[in-house]
Structures are given as C-alpha cells and as structure tokens.
Design a protein around this motif. Structure first.
Motif, short mmCIF file in Angstrom:
data_model
loop_
_atom_site.label_atom_id
_atom_site.label_comp_id
_atom_site.label_asym_id
_atom_site.label_seq_id
_atom_site.Cartn_x
_atom_site.Cartn_y
_atom_site.Cartn_z
N UNK A 35 0.83 -1.22 0.00
CA UNK A 35 0.00 0.00 0.00
C UNK A 35 0.85 1.27 0.00
N UNK A 36 2.13 1.13 0.39
CA UNK A 36 2.96 2.32 0.63
C UNK A 36 3.44 2.94 -0.69
N UNK A 37 3.42 4.29 -0.77
CA UNK A 37 3.92 4.92 -2.00
C UNK A 37 5.45 4.82 -2.03
N UNK A 38 6.05 4.59 -3.20
CA UNK A 38 7.52 4.54 -3.24
C UNK A 38 8.09 5.90 -2.86
N UNK A 39 9.21 5.91 -2.18
CA UNK A 39 9.92 7.15 -1.79
C UNK A 39 9.11 8.09 -0.90
N UNK A 40 8.10 7.58 -0.21
CA UNK A 40 7.29 8.49 0.61
C UNK A 40 8.00 8.93 1.88
N UNK A 41 7.47 9.99 2.49
CA UNK A 41 7.97 10.46 3.79
C UNK A 41 7.05 9.91 4.88
N UNK A 42 7.68 9.21 5.84
CA UNK A 42 6.91 8.48 6.85
C UNK A 42 7.18 9.05 8.24
N UNK A 43 6.12 9.32 8.99
CA UNK A 43 6.27 9.72 10.39
C UNK A 43 6.01 8.51 11.27
N UNK A 44 7.00 8.15 12.10
CA UNK A 44 6.81 7.10 13.10
C UNK A 44 6.60 7.83 14.43
N UNK A 45 5.35 7.92 14.88
CA UNK A 45 4.99 8.73 16.04
C UNK A 45 5.07 7.88 17.31
N UNK A 46 5.64 8.46 18.38
CA UNK A 46 5.88 7.71 19.63
C UNK A 46 6.58 6.39 19.25
N UNK A 56 11.47 0.27 7.58
CA UNK A 56 11.11 1.01 6.37
C UNK A 56 12.31 1.75 5.79
N UNK A 57 13.15 2.31 6.67
CA UNK A 57 14.36 3.00 6.19
C UNK A 57 15.27 2.01 5.47
N UNK A 58 15.35 0.78 5.99
CA UNK A 58 16.19 -0.24 5.35
C UNK A 58 15.64 -0.61 3.97
N UNK A 59 14.35 -0.34 3.74
CA UNK A 59 13.75 -0.62 2.45
C UNK A 59 13.59 0.66 1.60
N UNK A 60 14.26 1.73 1.99
CA UNK A 60 14.37 2.89 1.12
C UNK A 60 13.44 4.05 1.43
N UNK A 61 12.56 3.94 2.42
CA UNK A 61 11.68 5.07 2.73
C UNK A 61 12.39 6.06 3.65
N UNK A 62 12.00 7.34 3.54
CA UNK A 62 12.53 8.36 4.45
C UNK A 62 11.65 8.40 5.69
N UNK A 63 12.27 8.43 6.87
CA UNK A 63 11.50 8.29 8.11
C UNK A 63 11.86 9.41 9.08
N UNK A 64 10.82 10.00 9.68
CA UNK A 64 10.99 10.92 10.81
C UNK A 64 10.44 10.21 12.03
N UNK A 65 11.26 10.07 13.07
CA UNK A 65 10.91 9.25 14.22
C UNK A 65 10.89 10.15 15.47
N UNK A 83 23.46 1.01 5.55
CA UNK A 83 23.07 1.33 4.17
C UNK A 83 21.60 1.74 4.06
N UNK A 84 20.96 2.02 5.20
CA UNK A 84 19.54 2.40 5.17
C UNK A 84 19.39 3.86 4.76
N UNK A 85 18.17 4.24 4.36
CA UNK A 85 17.87 5.66 4.16
C UNK A 85 17.97 6.36 5.50
N UNK A 86 18.18 7.68 5.47
CA UNK A 86 18.33 8.38 6.75
C UNK A 86 17.05 8.36 7.57
N UNK A 87 17.21 8.23 8.89
CA UNK A 87 16.08 8.38 9.81
C UNK A 87 16.36 9.65 10.62
N UNK A 88 15.42 10.58 10.64
CA UNK A 88 15.59 11.80 11.45
C UNK A 88 14.89 11.59 12.78
N UNK A 89 15.65 11.73 13.86
CA UNK A 89 15.10 11.51 15.20
C UNK A 89 14.90 12.84 15.92
#
Ligand SMILES: C[S@@+](CC[C@H](N)C(=O)[O-])C[C@H]1O[C@@H](n2cnc3c(N)ncnc32)[C@H](O)[C@@H]1O
Length: 193
Positions: A35-46, A56-65, A83-89
């Motif tokens: 269901x996820x869009x390719x290259x989407x920006x994902x918020x992981x809340x709490x 998800x970052x390991x599979x190429x999505x950008x994540x804000x945690x 080698x994952x996409x960056x995760x912003x914490x």
C-alpha cells in the motif's frame, strides 16, 4: 523540568533494554507494504526504538521518528542499518503536538494513544496519505486515557477510506516476562484526495 512521560519511559528503556531493542517491526505494516507509496515520507509517532521505522528505512523510505524518551531514541540510533535511508530523530511530546499540514505520506502510530493528536494526524497527512494505527483496547478497570474503547478508532476516521479495521486478541509479552492475551484495535485508513 523533565516531562513525566519521559521520566517513566526513560526508566523503562534503561531497565528493559534488551526487550525493547529486539522488538520486531509491526506486522500490520510489514503485511501491507504494497500500500505504501515509493519514496514516501513516513512519520513514526511515539516510535520507541523505531523497529518499524528502521525496517522502512532499510527498504528505502525516508523516516521521521519522534518520541518523548531520549533513551529510546539513543537505542534506535545505534540500530539504524549503515546502508539504510536516513532516519531523522527528535525528542518530542506527542500528546498534543503541532505538525505541518499535508506533509507526510504515511503516519504510523503503534501502541500509543493520545486523543488530542487525532486531529493533528488528520491534517498532517497528505491527501491520499495512509494512517496505520494499532493499540490496546481498554480492559475493565484500566485507565481510559491510555486505551481505546471498542470501535472508537474507526469512528475517528469514519469519513476516510477504511482499508482495514479489526479488533483482535493478541498474545503479548508482559513486563513479568510471561505472555498474556490483550485485545487490540488495528486500523489502516486513507485520507480522501
Ligand atoms: C509501547 S511503546 C511503543 C513504541 C513503538 N511505537 C512500537 O511500536 O514499538 C510507547 C511509546 O510511547 C512513547 N511515549 C509515551 N508518552 C509519550 C509522549 N507524551 N510523547 C511522545 N511519546 C510518548 C514512549 O516513550 C514509548 O516509546
């Protein structure tokens, strides 16, 4: 002055480090990756140790945690694959935060409940964006603030396209180390375009 939720959760993450660090990504998400869009920006809340966000970052999505517990985010940072996409914490109180409008493609809310955040999620997702939400239903005598009533989660999003909603009994590992059965609600909903 420290946030009371931060004090409580920092202490739990220091005491139960192994248990939290080894947590697997949430099945509700891994079983609906299509269901996820390719290259989407994902918020992981709490996000806790961000097991789902890191997957998800390991599979190429950008994540804000975001999480109120610095101890959780320290553990999470150590575990992001090289080698994952960056995760912003960021350390943040998610009880009633401000989030930018129409900003995220996907929001994840696993095992955290703040009713005031629901309108914030509704406006922070892009039109067509997806919300994954899973947490415990209230058991008799439990604190109503932290647990959902039956059907409550579905009602918050009844004007959205509900792709999945179930209330299901799961075995979870309790703090005692033993498994116990708990009722949870799971929702996947798409914001109208
Ligand atoms: C049960 S854990 C779930 C973590 C993660 N979402 C998961 O799926 O494993 C609940 C998380 O909510 C965080 N939390 C509790 N109160 C919070 C608050 N006021 N603001 C942000 N995060 C909070 C805790 O630090 C903890 O990491």
């Amino acid at each position: 002055m420290p946030h009371p939720d931060a004090l409580r959760w920092d202490e739990r993450y220091s005491r139960e480090t192994e248990r939290f660090a080894l947590r697997a990504p949430r099945h509700l998400l891994t079983s609906h990756l299509d269901l996820l869009p390719p290259n989407g920006l994902i918020l992981d809340a709490a996000c806790g140790t961000t097991s789902t966000g890191r997957y998800l970052a390991a599979h190429g999505w950008r994540v804000i945690a975001l999480d109120v517990s610095n101890a959780a985010l320290r553990l999470a940072r150590q575990k992001v694959k090289k080698d994952a996409s960056p995760v912003s914490f960021a350390v943040m109180d998610m009880v009633n935060p401000w989030l930018p409008e129409s900003h995220f493609d996907v929001i994840l809310n696993f095992y955290f409940l703040s009713r005031p955040i629901i309108p914030t999620y509704r406006q922070a997702l892009k039109p067509g964006g997806l919300l994954f939400f899973e947490t415990y239903l209230r058991e008799p005598h439990a604190n109503a603030e932290r647990y959902l009533e039956s059907q409550e989660l579905r009602r918050f999003f009844d004007d959205w396209d509900i792709l999945h909603y179930i209330e299901v009994e799961r075995l979870v590992r309790a703090r005692s180390g033993y498994e116990e059965s708990r009722w949870t609600a799971q929702l996947i909903a798409r914001k109208p375009k």
